[in-house]
Design a protein around this motif. Sequence first.
Motif, PDB file in Angstrom:
ATOM      1  N   CYS A  88      -2.970  -4.040  13.251  1.00 18.51           N
ATOM      2  CA  CYS A  88      -3.669  -3.704  12.014  1.00 18.51           C
ATOM      3  C   CYS A  88      -4.145  -2.265  12.130  1.00 18.51           C
ATOM      4  O   CYS A  88      -4.663  -1.862  13.177  1.00 18.51           O
ATOM      5  CB  CYS A  88      -4.852  -4.638  11.799  1.00 18.51           C
ATOM      6  SG  CYS A  88      -5.592  -4.518  10.154  1.00 18.51           S
ATOM      7  N   CYS A  89      -3.968  -1.501  11.124  1.00 13.77           N
ATOM      8  CA  CYS A  89      -3.426  -1.962   9.833  1.00 13.77           C
ATOM      9  C   CYS A  89      -2.253  -1.064   9.441  1.00 13.77           C
ATOM     10  O   CYS A  89      -2.139   0.060   9.955  1.00 13.77           O
ATOM     11  CB  CYS A  89      -4.469  -1.908   8.754  1.00 13.77           C
ATOM     12  SG  CYS A  89      -5.933  -2.946   9.085  1.00 13.77           S
ATOM     13  N   ASP A 134      -8.837  -0.628  13.610  1.00 12.54           N
ATOM     14  CA  ASP A 134      -7.439  -0.837  13.990  1.00 12.54           C
ATOM     15  C   ASP A 134      -7.374  -1.531  15.347  1.00 12.54           C
ATOM     16  O   ASP A 134      -8.228  -1.321  16.216  1.00 12.54           O
ATOM     17  CB  ASP A 134      -6.702   0.507  14.072  1.00 12.54           C
ATOM     18  CG  ASP A 134      -6.492   1.130  12.701  1.00 12.54           C
ATOM     19  OD1 ASP A 134      -6.720   0.421  11.697  1.00 12.54           O
ATOM     20  OD2 ASP A 134      -6.127   2.317  12.636  1.00 12.54           O
ATOM     21  N   ARG A 189      -9.140  -3.620   3.439  1.00 12.82           N
ATOM     22  CA  ARG A 189      -8.320  -3.666   4.642  1.00 12.82           C
ATOM     23  C   ARG A 189      -8.424  -5.030   5.325  1.00 12.82           C
ATOM     24  O   ARG A 189      -9.400  -5.757   5.169  1.00 12.82           O
ATOM     25  CB  ARG A 189      -8.759  -2.572   5.629  1.00 12.82           C
ATOM     26  CG  ARG A 189      -8.390  -1.160   5.207  1.00 12.82           C
ATOM     27  CD  ARG A 189      -9.127  -0.124   6.038  1.00 12.82           C
ATOM     28  NE  ARG A 189      -8.942  -0.325   7.470  1.00 12.82           N
ATOM     29  CZ  ARG A 189      -7.927   0.174   8.177  1.00 12.82           C
ATOM     30  NH1 ARG A 189      -7.017   0.930   7.575  1.00 12.82           N
ATOM     31  NH2 ARG A 189      -7.843  -0.041   9.468  1.00 12.82           N
ATOM     32  N   ASP A 228      -0.965   0.261   3.957  1.00 10.28           N
ATOM     33  CA  ASP A 228      -1.644  -0.399   2.839  1.00 10.28           C
ATOM     34  C   ASP A 228      -2.832  -1.238   3.291  1.00 10.28           C
ATOM     35  O   ASP A 228      -3.387  -2.022   2.509  1.00 10.28           O
ATOM     36  CB  ASP A 228      -0.647  -1.294   2.076  1.00 10.28           C
ATOM     37  CG  ASP A 228       0.434  -0.483   1.376  1.00 10.28           C
ATOM     38  OD1 ASP A 228       0.088   0.584   0.814  1.00 10.28           O
ATOM     39  OD2 ASP A 228       1.606  -0.895   1.398  1.00 10.28           O
ATOM     40  N   GLY A 229      -3.214  -1.101   4.569  1.00 10.82           N
ATOM     41  CA  GLY A 229      -4.369  -1.821   5.074  1.00 10.82           C
ATOM     42  C   GLY A 229      -4.115  -3.279   5.395  1.00 10.82           C
ATOM     43  O   GLY A 229      -5.073  -4.057   5.531  1.00 10.82           O
ATOM     44  N   ARG A 230      -2.838  -3.661   5.563  1.00 12.16           N
ATOM     45  CA  ARG A 230      -2.512  -5.064   5.806  1.00 12.16           C
ATOM     46  C   ARG A 230      -2.289  -5.348   7.288  1.00 12.16           C
ATOM     47  O   ARG A 230      -1.910  -4.470   8.061  1.00 12.16           O
ATOM     48  CB  ARG A 230      -1.258  -5.460   5.023  1.00 12.16           C
ATOM     49  CG  ARG A 230      -1.411  -5.390   3.523  1.00 12.16           C
ATOM     50  CD  ARG A 230      -0.090  -5.608   2.807  1.00 12.16           C
ATOM     51  NE  ARG A 230       0.881  -4.572   3.136  1.00 12.16           N
ATOM     52  CZ  ARG A 230       2.115  -4.514   2.623  1.00 12.16           C
ATOM     53  NH1 ARG A 230       2.504  -5.443   1.772  1.00 12.16           N
ATOM     54  NH2 ARG A 230       2.921  -3.534   2.979  1.00 12.16           N
TER      55      ARG A 230
END
Length: 253
Positions: free
Chosen positions: A103-104, A134, A129, A107-109
Amino acid sequence: MSGTGRTNGGPGRLGNVLSGLAVAVGCVLFLGGFVWGAVEYRPYTVPTNSMDPTVKAGDRILAQRISGGAARRGDVVVFTDSQWGNMPMVKRVVGVGGDKIACCDTDGRLTVNGEAVEEPYVRGAIGGRASMNDFSATVPEDQLFLLGDERGASLDSRLHLQDPGQGSVPRSAVDARVDAVAWPLGGLVDRPKGFAALPGGVSGPGPLKLLAGSVVAGALLILGGAAYGPVAGLVSKRRRAARPGERVSAGVR
């Protein structure tokens, strides 16, 4: 005279037999549903808001008893692990043995083996997010990587990344899979579609709907069967009262 006896007695006797059968079958379905539920499910009280909005602190949940080997990505599971406080906890499985969790993405996924996963249930992380910080981890075999849905406050696998299993827990730590919020009435806990395309897919639905249907059907059969006698007696009494001229003695006939 004999014909009159068959007309008055036959249907009545048949109705009594059928109503008795309905009550008997209803009892089997009703009691069987509760016994089945006691065998399949365990109730838990959720201690924290780490799984909000899926389940909240104080919610009473129903969790199907499963072995850890049956857990799939996306499942909300109940587990107990000494590294996590040695008490029952509720988290969501996002990775299984061999997965690389990260992560991520841009797109924050959250990504699993490089594949982005849509998680509409996630709450609390800034900017939508999947995690405020991260991270990355490789899940050892027979282990599970677990996150809370309230990513801004959940104490989960991210807190244990420095442990030998990089934050994961053994499958053997899993006791049950959450199927529904029983109180306050919140309905079923759905299997998320975001993990469906990954190898192994997602878990199938538990037997809770079938179990509830058995209990409801049993209750209706019991009530219907028990009501037949009084209702039939009342109808017969009204018919006799409405046709007094037809009541003649057997001797006249």
